[in-house]
Design an enzyme around this catalytic site. Structure first.
Site, PDB file in Angstrom:
ATOM      1  N   LYS A 153      24.931  37.504 121.611  1.00 11.40           N
ATOM      2  CA  LYS A 153      23.914  36.453 121.744  1.00 11.40           C
ATOM      3  C   LYS A 153      24.175  35.458 120.623  1.00 11.40           C
ATOM      4  CE  LYS A 153      18.999  36.066 122.736  1.00 11.40           C
ATOM      5  NZ  LYS A 153      19.172  35.014 123.735  1.00 11.40           N
ATOM      6  N   GLU A 186      23.396  35.435 135.977  1.00  7.45           N
ATOM      7  CA  GLU A 186      22.032  35.318 135.454  1.00  7.45           C
ATOM      8  C   GLU A 186      21.607  33.862 135.504  1.00  7.45           C
ATOM      9  OE1 GLU A 186      22.052  36.314 131.225  1.00  7.45           O
ATOM     10  OE2 GLU A 186      24.086  35.547 131.037  1.00  7.45           O
TER      11      GLU A 186
END
Ligand code: PMP
Length: 303
Positions: A153, A186
């Site tokens: 991330k 996603e």
């Protein structure tokens, strides 16, 4: 609304006071990692999982974290406590630190920079949870996992931002990104679920998506509620023919999708499986988490 900003060893309450050095490689090169976390009623939801993911991201970019997980956790708790607020969005950022120009991380002799923003939450407008979102497939492909693994991330969100810009240009609320092979990964900042004949489906990790913490909670809730659920490969056809669709994320929680690529999802209204899961999710958020309001002050990490 209380706010507390932690910048390399010092706490601030006003944005104007909380500055980062211009030579921070987080700014210059996106060399850093982050977490987005939430608190509900004075308790930080799934803090251990967020701290774990942060340390795994750090490992992925060979960034030596300043301090232990327990110290980082205590610092987040302390920052939240100082706001005096029960419901917060918390952004935890760790950069490579400051250094001369040039991408070489060895230039950052200052050591990592730790920054925390604990403040108000920016949510989808409440009516979106009732009326649902319009979502489209965007043409920007999700990063290849052998170029930038989705599990890191990182502060490099341009891949997602390009997807979001496309969604904006098509007046959609969110965009779904595919991988190089055409499989659904996603949303630009959230995970995707569909319901097909009563079964809950979501793309599995190896299609190249961030394994969201909210996604994990939803899979646990489905198991608790006896809703059959499976991680699998999904293509656009699966989305346009789904009975229900919804997105998940720390900020968004669970938000229904009622239109996909211009076609109604199911009957064009949020579906029953979504409603059950959202209800269970909200109960779960209020029922657990790391308490912070009654916690006594802790020392901060070294700058
Ligand atoms: N995917 C991406 C790309 C994200 O940025 C986020 C938000 N952090 C998510 C999924 C959802 O993850 P989480 O449930 O952990 O917030």
């Amino acid at each position: 609304m209380g706010m507390c900003l932690y910048v390399k060893g010092a706490f601030h309450t006003r944005r104007e006071e909380a500055m980062i050095p211009l030579h921070d490689h987080g700014l210059l090169y996106g060399d850093g990692i982050f977490e987005g976390i939430r608190s509900y009623r004075g308790r930080i939801f799934r803090l251990d999982e967020h701290i774990d993911r942060l340390y795994r991201s750090a490992q992925g970019i060979q960034l030596d974290m300043p301090g232990t997980r327990a110290e980082m956790k205590a610092l987040v708790v302390d920052t939240c406590r100082r706001t005096g607020d029960e419901n917060l969005y918390i952004r935890l950022v760790v950069t490579r630190g400051t250094g001369d120009m040039g991408i070489d991380p060895r230039k950052c002799r200052s050591g990592p920079g730790v920054y925390i923003i604990a403040g108000g939450i920016q949510l989808y407008p409440p009516e979106k949870y009732d009326k649902g979102l319009r979502v489209v497939t965007v043409s920007t492909r999700r990063n290849r996992v052998d170029a930038l693994p989705a599990q890191i991330k990182s502060l490099n969100y341009l891949n997602n931002i390009l997807g979001k810009i496309e969604a904006n240009q098509r007046a959609a609320d969110e965009g779904i990104m595919l991988n190089g092979e055409g499989y659904v990964t996603e949303g630009t900042a959230d995970n995707v679920f569909i319901v097909r004949r009563g079964e809950l489906l979501t793309p599995s990790e190896h299609y190249g998506l961030l394994v969201g913490i909210t996604r994990g909670v939803v899979l646990q809730l489905a198991a608790d509620l006896g809703i059959p659920a499976r991680e699998c490969g999904l293509i656009v056809h699966d989305l346009v023919t789904a009975d229900e669709m919804f997105l998940t994320g720390t900020g968004a929680e669970l938000v229904p999708v009622v239109e996909y690529d211009g076609r109604p999802v199911g009957d064009g209204r949020p579906g029953p499986v979504f409603r059950r899961l959202l209800h269970a999710f909200r109960e779960r958020c209020l029922g657990e988490g790391e308490p912070y309001l009654e916690v006594v002050a802790r020392t901060s990490l070294a700058p």
